[in-house]
Structures are given as structure tokens and as C-alpha cells.
Design an enzyme around this catalytic site. Sequence first.
Site, PDB file in Angstrom:
ATOM      1  N   ARG A 132     -13.779 105.945  32.769  1.00  0.00           N
ATOM      2  CA  ARG A 132     -12.828 105.897  33.883  1.00  0.00           C
ATOM      3  C   ARG A 132     -13.323 106.726  35.069  1.00  0.00           C
ATOM      4  NH1 ARG A 132      -6.639 107.279  33.054  1.00  0.00           N
ATOM      5  NH2 ARG A 132      -7.493 109.146  32.055  1.00  0.00           N
ATOM      6  N   ARG A 146       7.614 111.922  27.926  1.00  0.00           N
ATOM      7  CA  ARG A 146       6.501 112.234  27.034  1.00  0.00           C
ATOM      8  C   ARG A 146       6.995 112.925  25.775  1.00  0.00           C
ATOM      9  NH1 ARG A 146       2.307 111.539  30.355  1.00  0.00           N
ATOM     10  NH2 ARG A 146       0.269 111.817  29.616  1.00  0.00           N
ATOM     11  N   ARG A 152     -11.967 112.458  36.002  1.00  0.00           N
ATOM     12  CA  ARG A 152     -10.907 113.449  35.838  1.00  0.00           C
ATOM     13  C   ARG A 152     -11.356 114.546  34.886  1.00  0.00           C
ATOM     14  NH1 ARG A 152      -5.385 110.191  34.695  1.00  0.00           N
ATOM     15  NH2 ARG A 152      -5.241 111.773  33.073  1.00  0.00           N
ATOM     16  N   LYS A 189      -1.644 102.263  30.922  1.00  0.00           N
ATOM     17  CA  LYS A 189      -0.289 102.328  31.499  1.00  0.00           C
ATOM     18  C   LYS A 189      -0.337 102.306  33.020  1.00  0.00           C
ATOM     19  CE  LYS A 189       0.560 106.373  29.702  1.00  0.00           C
ATOM     20  NZ  LYS A 189      -0.705 106.601  28.994  1.00  0.00           N
ATOM     21  N   ARG A 204      -5.602 115.407  23.732  1.00  0.00           N
ATOM     22  CA  ARG A 204      -4.505 114.623  24.317  1.00  0.00           C
ATOM     23  C   ARG A 204      -3.993 113.579  23.316  1.00  0.00           C
ATOM     24  NH1 ARG A 204      -7.185 112.584  29.641  1.00  0.00           N
ATOM     25  NH2 ARG A 204      -5.254 111.461  29.988  1.00  0.00           N
TER      26      ARG A 204
HETATM   27  P1  AP5 Z   1      -5.466 103.802  32.824  1.00  0.00           P
HETATM   28  O1  AP5 Z   1      -4.649 102.677  33.369  1.00  0.00           O
HETATM   29  O2  AP5 Z   1      -5.917 104.850  33.762  1.00  0.00           O
HETATM   30  O3  AP5 Z   1      -4.734 104.421  31.550  1.00  0.00           O
HETATM   31  P2  AP5 Z   1      -3.437 105.318  31.417  1.00  0.00           P
HETATM   32  O4  AP5 Z   1      -2.735 104.871  30.180  1.00  0.00           O
HETATM   33  O5  AP5 Z   1      -2.668 105.343  32.697  1.00  0.00           O
HETATM   34  O6  AP5 Z   1      -4.144 106.691  31.136  1.00  0.00           O
HETATM   35  P3  AP5 Z   1      -3.888 108.163  31.644  1.00  0.00           P
HETATM   36  O7  AP5 Z   1      -5.021 108.986  31.118  1.00  0.00           O
HETATM   37  O8  AP5 Z   1      -3.636 108.216  33.106  1.00  0.00           O
HETATM   38  O9  AP5 Z   1      -2.627 108.487  30.862  1.00  0.00           O
HETATM   39  P4  AP5 Z   1      -2.172 109.821  30.457  1.00  0.00           P
HETATM   40  O10 AP5 Z   1      -0.841 109.418  29.992  1.00  0.00           O
HETATM   41  O11 AP5 Z   1      -2.930 110.611  29.492  1.00  0.00           O
HETATM   42  O12 AP5 Z   1      -2.334 110.675  31.802  1.00  0.00           O
HETATM   43  P5  AP5 Z   1      -1.287 111.168  32.869  1.00  0.00           P
HETATM   44  O13 AP5 Z   1      -1.896 111.114  34.176  1.00  0.00           O
HETATM   45  O14 AP5 Z   1       0.041 110.538  32.633  1.00  0.00           O
HETATM   46  O15 AP5 Z   1      -6.717 103.155  32.074  1.00  0.00           O
HETATM   47  C1  AP5 Z   1      -7.727 103.957  31.471  1.00  0.00           C
HETATM   48  C2  AP5 Z   1      -9.120 103.352  31.749  1.00  0.00           C
HETATM   49  O16 AP5 Z   1      -9.246 102.114  31.046  1.00  0.00           O
HETATM   50  C3  AP5 Z   1      -9.353 103.019  33.225  1.00  0.00           C
HETATM   51  O17 AP5 Z   1     -10.687 103.282  33.560  1.00  0.00           O
HETATM   52  C4  AP5 Z   1      -9.049 101.508  33.334  1.00  0.00           C
HETATM   53  O18 AP5 Z   1      -9.789 100.882  34.374  1.00  0.00           O
HETATM   54  C5  AP5 Z   1      -9.460 101.006  31.942  1.00  0.00           C
HETATM   55  N1  AP5 Z   1      -8.593  99.917  31.475  1.00  0.00           N
HETATM   56  C6  AP5 Z   1      -7.255  99.759  31.653  1.00  0.00           C
HETATM   57  N2  AP5 Z   1      -6.801  98.628  31.052  1.00  0.00           N
HETATM   58  C7  AP5 Z   1      -7.890  98.066  30.445  1.00  0.00           C
HETATM   59  C8  AP5 Z   1      -8.079  96.873  29.653  1.00  0.00           C
HETATM   60  N3  AP5 Z   1      -7.050  96.046  29.348  1.00  0.00           N
HETATM   61  N4  AP5 Z   1      -9.344  96.611  29.210  1.00  0.00           N
HETATM   62  C9  AP5 Z   1     -10.402  97.442  29.518  1.00  0.00           C
HETATM   63  N5  AP5 Z   1     -10.277  98.568  30.267  1.00  0.00           N
HETATM   64  C10 AP5 Z   1      -9.046  98.884  30.712  1.00  0.00           C
HETATM   65  O19 AP5 Z   1      -1.122 112.685  32.413  1.00  0.00           O
HETATM   66  C11 AP5 Z   1      -2.174 113.621  32.512  1.00  0.00           C
HETATM   67  C12 AP5 Z   1      -1.667 114.974  32.053  1.00  0.00           C
HETATM   68  O20 AP5 Z   1      -0.564 115.392  32.895  1.00  0.00           O
HETATM   69  C13 AP5 Z   1      -1.090 115.033  30.626  1.00  0.00           C
HETATM   70  O21 AP5 Z   1      -2.111 115.236  29.671  1.00  0.00           O
HETATM   71  C14 AP5 Z   1      -0.123 116.217  30.756  1.00  0.00           C
HETATM   72  O22 AP5 Z   1      -0.809 117.440  30.687  1.00  0.00           O
HETATM   73  C15 AP5 Z   1       0.438 116.061  32.150  1.00  0.00           C
HETATM   74  N6  AP5 Z   1       1.672 115.265  32.181  1.00  0.00           N
HETATM   75  C16 AP5 Z   1       1.867 114.072  32.837  1.00  0.00           C
HETATM   76  N7  AP5 Z   1       3.126 113.632  32.652  1.00  0.00           N
HETATM   77  C17 AP5 Z   1       3.739 114.557  31.859  1.00  0.00           C
HETATM   78  C18 AP5 Z   1       5.051 114.661  31.298  1.00  0.00           C
HETATM   79  N8  AP5 Z   1       5.975 113.708  31.501  1.00  0.00           N
HETATM   80  N9  AP5 Z   1       5.324 115.743  30.539  1.00  0.00           N
HETATM   81  C19 AP5 Z   1       4.413 116.707  30.336  1.00  0.00           C
HETATM   82  N10 AP5 Z   1       3.159 116.668  30.812  1.00  0.00           N
HETATM   83  C20 AP5 Z   1       2.818 115.602  31.571  1.00  0.00           C
END
Ligand code: AP5
Length: 213
Positions: free
Chosen positions: A127, A88, A160, A13, A171
Site C-alpha cells: 500500500r 472498533r 504509512r 474498507k 494490528r
Molecule cells: P485499504 O482500502 O487501504 O484497506 P483498509 O481496510 O481501509 O485498511 P486500513 O489499514 O486503512 O484499515 P485500518 O482499519 O487498520 O486503519 P485505520 O486508518 O482505520 O486497502 C489496503 C490495500 O489493499 C491498499 O493498498 C489497496 O489499494 C489494496 N486493496 C484494496 N482492496 C483490494 C482488493 N479487492 N484486491 C487487491 N488489493 C486491494 O486506522 C489506523 C489506526 O488508527 C488504528 O490502528 C488505530 O490505532 C487508530 N484508529 C482508527 N480508528 C480508530 C478507532 N475507531 N478507535 C481506536 N483507534 C482507531
Amino acid sequence: MKIVMLGAPGAGKGTQAIKIAEKYGLPHISTGDIFRYNIKNNTELGLKAKEYMDKGQLVPDELTVSILLDRVAKDDCAKGYILDGYPRTIPQAEVLEEALKKLGENIDFAVNVVVPDENIIERMSGRRTCPNCGETYHIIYNNTKAEGICDKCSGDLIQRPDDMPETVKKRLEVYHAQTKPLEEFYRSRNVYKEVDGTKAMNEVFEDICKILG
Ligand code: AP5
Ligand code: ZN
């Protein structure tokens, strides 16, 4: 144009949201990035959020919703935005919908980047992120030459804390229980779209651009 990015943790994402932001000139708003910024700066919000994030749980809606609503009310969001990691939960989506309704607006696209759970652990364990500028790398798929240094700002890359396999498993559980129902929510609003997130990053991006037009 207002876009919501859906998908499992690590589905890509954030990677896609950055590209969309560049191409369409829209702000990229990641609640995860906002929390990590606050953790890094030892704010009260950061301290509270860390407790949940380190365990792979969601930060409670009471904390998250107001932060998001404040952010989308800023001037740079007047033409639209890309939400990455919000909503979420169904209540988060409802609050956003209500706030937009008051302005006579709505979400235009909810784009789900679909990646099976089997692929997620590999994505997450490879990552590396830059705590300075937020850039994301992958030791196999994205910029293998990085060798621990950020291309954009020369910061030291880190893994991370919530990317450890046990936390990733948690997660994913939370995602299936609390976030997946959003697919139905946005489908019923006629804005739901899917892309195959297992393709190469640029192909996924092309597929998304076809949807957004
Ligand atoms: P990446 O693009 O980083 O993936 P992502 O979907 O953004 O993953 P995140 O882990 O950031 O999502 P998340 O939703 O769990 O975390 P967030 O920060 O929102 O890609 C992943 C890896 O794959 C990278 O290394 C990339 O290079 C590689 N890649 C990408 N595309 C690829 C492809 N096509 N082919 C091969 N490789 C590829 O949230 C973290 C925490 O914050 C949550 O767990 C929660 O505790 C809290 N939080 C955040 N938002 C909320 C909310 N709205 N409500 C409550 N808690 C929240
Ligand atoms: Zn950097």
C-alpha cells in the site's frame, strides 16, 4: 443511509468506502484519516494518537468517541454517512447506538469486508498513500503506474508508518481481540452483511452495491 464498514486492517474498507461515498453521495468518515490529519498538523490530539497508532494499538475510546460524535453531528451527515474504522470496540458501538437512538435513528448496514489474515500482510506492504488527499494505491493491485506520485493531486506517495510488517501483526492481533466481536453485535441488530474481500476491487464494490440497493 448509515453504513458501518467492518473488516481487518487492510481488508479494503477505505477503498470501498470511497467508492460508496461517490455513488451514494454520502460523506466518508474515517477515524484513521482524522487521526492522520491531526498527526500531520501536529495537534494535541495528533500527538496523543500517534503514540498508539505507531505501535499498532487502538487509540483509547475516550479520545475517539467524542471526535466521531462531533463529526456525525455536522450538517453534511443529515442524510447519512459511511463509517470506516469506527466502531472498533463494543463500547464505541454502544455509544454510537445510544446517540442514534436519541434521534430515533440506527445503523442500516454493517458491511464486513472479509479477507483472511494471510492476504493482509501482502496488501499492507504494497500500500502507498497520499498524505495530501488521502488517496490509496497498491504497487501491484491498484495503479502500478503511480510511481510514487498521486494521480489526483500530484503529491508524493508514502508508506504509512503503521504498515511495517511487525506493526501489521500487532494490528491484526488487536483486530481479533477487540474489533471482531462487533460482527456478533451487528448480527444481533439484524444489519450485518458480509462480502468476500479477496475478489477484485470492482467485484467487491458490485457485491456491496447489491446489498445497499
Ligand atoms: P485499504 O482500502 O487501504 O484497506 P483498509 O481496510 O481501509 O485498511 P486500513 O489499514 O486503512 O484499515 P485500518 O482499519 O487498520 O486503519 P485505520 O486508518 O482505520 O486497502 C489496503 C490495500 O489493499 C491498499 O493498498 C489497496 O489499494 C489494496 N486493496 C484494496 N482492496 C483490494 C482488493 N479487492 N484486491 C487487491 N488489493 C486491494 O486506522 C489506523 C489506526 O488508527 C488504528 O490502528 C488505530 O490505532 C487508530 N484508529 C482508527 N480508528 C480508530 C478507532 N475507531 N478507535 C481506536 N483507534 C482507531
Ligand atoms: Zn493526492
